[in-house]
Structures are given as structure tokens and as C-alpha cells.
Design an enzyme around this catalytic site. Structure first.
Site, PDB file in Angstrom:
ATOM      1  N   GLY A  55       0.775  -1.247   0.000  1.00  0.00           N
ATOM      2  CA  GLY A  55       0.000   0.000   0.000  1.00  0.00           C
ATOM      3  C   GLY A  55       0.798   1.284   0.000  1.00  0.00           C
ATOM      4  N   GLU A 110       3.490   3.723   6.635  1.00  0.00           N
ATOM      5  CA  GLU A 110       2.234   2.994   6.390  1.00  0.00           C
ATOM      6  C   GLU A 110       1.360   3.809   5.450  1.00  0.00           C
ATOM      7  OE1 GLU A 110       0.379   0.513   6.384  1.00  0.00           O
ATOM      8  OE2 GLU A 110      -0.162  -0.273   8.346  1.00  0.00           O
ATOM      9  N   ASP A 111       0.570   3.137   4.650  1.00  0.00           N
ATOM     10  CA  ASP A 111      -0.393   3.872   3.835  1.00  0.00           C
ATOM     11  C   ASP A 111      -1.551   4.370   4.701  1.00  0.00           C
ATOM     12  OD1 ASP A 111      -1.254   1.274   4.336  1.00  0.00           O
ATOM     13  OD2 ASP A 111      -1.928   0.864   2.296  1.00  0.00           O
ATOM     14  N   ASP A 114      -5.681   1.604  10.252  1.00  0.00           N
ATOM     15  CA  ASP A 114      -7.097   1.264  10.385  1.00  0.00           C
ATOM     16  C   ASP A 114      -7.313   0.657  11.776  1.00  0.00           C
ATOM     17  OD1 ASP A 114      -9.725   0.600   9.858  1.00  0.00           O
ATOM     18  OD2 ASP A 114      -9.280  -1.031   8.485  1.00  0.00           O
ATOM     19  N   LYS A 142      -7.291   6.453  10.349  1.00  0.00           N
ATOM     20  CA  LYS A 142      -8.751   6.413  10.557  1.00  0.00           C
ATOM     21  C   LYS A 142      -9.160   6.743  11.985  1.00  0.00           C
ATOM     22  CE  LYS A 142     -10.285   3.512   6.735  1.00  0.00           C
ATOM     23  NZ  LYS A 142     -10.845   2.197   6.315  1.00  0.00           N
ATOM     24  N   PHE A 163     -14.143   2.951   3.030  1.00  0.00           N
ATOM     25  CA  PHE A 163     -13.073   2.161   2.434  1.00  0.00           C
ATOM     26  C   PHE A 163     -12.439   2.975   1.315  1.00  0.00           C
ATOM     27  CE2 PHE A 163     -10.771  -1.041   0.153  1.00  0.00           C
ATOM     28  CZ  PHE A 163     -10.200  -1.742   1.206  1.00  0.00           C
ATOM     29  N   ASP A 170      -5.523  -0.369  -2.255  1.00  0.00           N
ATOM     30  CA  ASP A 170      -6.250  -1.274  -3.149  1.00  0.00           C
ATOM     31  C   ASP A 170      -7.542  -1.773  -2.547  1.00  0.00           C
ATOM     32  OD1 ASP A 170      -4.955  -2.982  -1.148  1.00  0.00           O
ATOM     33  OD2 ASP A 170      -5.656  -4.645  -2.386  1.00  0.00           O
ATOM     34  N   ARG A 176      -4.892   0.568  -7.303  1.00  0.00           N
ATOM     35  CA  ARG A 176      -3.688   1.195  -6.728  1.00  0.00           C
ATOM     36  C   ARG A 176      -3.183   2.328  -7.614  1.00  0.00           C
ATOM     37  NH1 ARG A 176      -1.903  -2.081  -2.443  1.00  0.00           N
ATOM     38  NH2 ARG A 176      -2.184  -4.314  -2.695  1.00  0.00           N
TER      39      ARG A 176
END
Ligand code: IMP
Ligand code: MG
Length: 184
Positions: A55, A110-111, A114, A142, A163, A170, A176
Site C-alpha cells: 500500500g 504505512e499507507d 485502520d 482512521k 473504504f 487497493d 492502486r
């Protein structure tokens, strides 16, 4: 925000709900983060930027070009999601970096944060390798993780509870390559 006309070509016809962060907004924010990160680390000490694949691949590529100091780049692959959109809680290290972390400043990228599951499992593992410092940088957060062993020092955007896809993120490996971040 208007959805660009080439989106359907990129998504294979799948429609997206809305663009959450445009290409321009992302670029501006990533440049700011790069400046903040550059200012944080002492000159002359080794910095290793460790991207979490897959990610973060686009974010890392853009971010390191905004960091005005010498650095090395490596990646690790931690697989936490199957084909769905709900975390299974399981984190597998599929690729472990060649790079030695001992005595170096490590910036884990990190992308999106969550559930926090991935980081909660990875951070203790990486700390055991004796980095001089370990900081986290996330493009999106988040803010729903009930507990984080370590929170991100740098966060690009507060993510809405949707989402998200694009800019490396992705859904079942698709999307992506969208240059912006959208919600499905
Ligand atoms: P966590 O372990 O639940 O914090 O989530 C870690 C990983 O789940 C992230 O690095 C993403 O790859 C993936 N993920 C979580 N939320 C999303 C999302 O909204 N879109 C795409 N991937 C997500
Ligand atoms: Mg990921």
C-alpha cells in the site's frame, strides 16, 4: 470534486463514490510532511525509510523525494488483509528487509492506519532489532484503533470512516494506480 474523465479507463468501468483527496492535495501534504520529517532528524545520522508494501509504494516514492537529507529506503511486506475489506487480525511478514536496523533511525511508513493490527504486531518486532529510533509515518489515519503500541508521529490526513482506494491503496489489488484517493 469532479471525477476526471479518464477514471473509467483506470477502474475498468467501476464507478467510484467520490474523490476524497485530489492529486494536488496529496502532493501538497506530502511535501509538507517531507519538510517536517527533514527537520526532525539530526544531520549526519543514518535514516532508513522502511515502507510497508504494497500500500505505501507510491507514498514512499513521493515522500522520500521531499525529504532533504541522506537516507536509505527499504521495504517490508506484511500481509494483513485477504480479498475482503475487513481485517482478519492476522499479520504475516512475507518479506523481511535486508537492511540492518541496529543503530539507525528507522521511519516506518504505512499507507493507512485502520485497526492498528499491523503496526501493533510489527513495532515490537522492529524494536527488538535495536534501531536508534523508530517513528511511524502514515498517509492516512482512521483514528479507530482501540489501542496502538506506538502512534504515528506524522500523519497526512485524517481518513473518513470509508473504504479508501487509490494512490497505492487497493481493494482486492485493484485501483492502486488511481492518482487520487477515492472511496468505493
Ligand atoms: P490495520 O492493520 O487494520 O491498521 O490496517 C493495515 C492495512 O490494511 C493498511 O496498510 C491497508 O493496506 C489496509 N487497509 C485498511 N483500511 C483500508 C482502506 O480503507 N482501504 C484500503 N486498504 C485499507
Ligand atoms: Mg497495506
Amino acid at each position: 470534486m469532479a471525477i476526471p474523465s479518464d477514471v473509467h479507463a483506470r477502474t475498468g468501468g467501476q464507478t467510484i463514490r467520490r474523490i476524497v483527496y485530489s492529486q494536488e492535495e496529496i502532493a501538497r501534504r506530502v511535501a509538507e510532511m517531507g519538510r517536517d520529517i527533514s527537520a526532525h532528524y539530526p544531520a549526519g545520522e543514518e535514516l532508513l525509510v522502511l515502507g510497508l508494501l504494497k500500500g505505501s509504494f507510491i507514498f514512499v516514492a513521493d515522500l522520500v523525494r521531499e525529504i532533504a537529507r541522506p537516507l536509505h529506503v527499504d521495504f517490508l511486506v506484511a500481509s494483513s488483509y485477504g480479498a475482503g475489506t475487513v481485517s482478519t487480525g492476522e499479520v504475516r511478514l512475507v518479506y523481511d528487509p535486508e537492511a540492518d536496523l541496529a543503530g539507525r533511525h528507522v521511519l516506518l511508513v504505512e499507507d493507512i492506519i485502520d485497526s492498528g493490527n499491523t503496526l501493533n504486531r510489527l513495532v515490537p518486532m522492529l524494536e527488538q532489532r535495536g534501531p536508534k529510533s523508530l517513528e511511524l509515518c502514515a498517509l492516512l489515519h482512521k483514528r479507530i484503533a482501540p489501542h496502538l503500541v506506538r502512534d504515528a508521529r506524522w500523519v497526512g490526513f485524517e481518513a473518513p470512516p470509508e473504504f479508501l482506494i487509490g494512490y497505492g491503496l487497493d481493494h482486492s489489488e485493484n485501483y492502486r494506480n488511481l492518482p487520487f484517493i477515492a472511496s468505493l
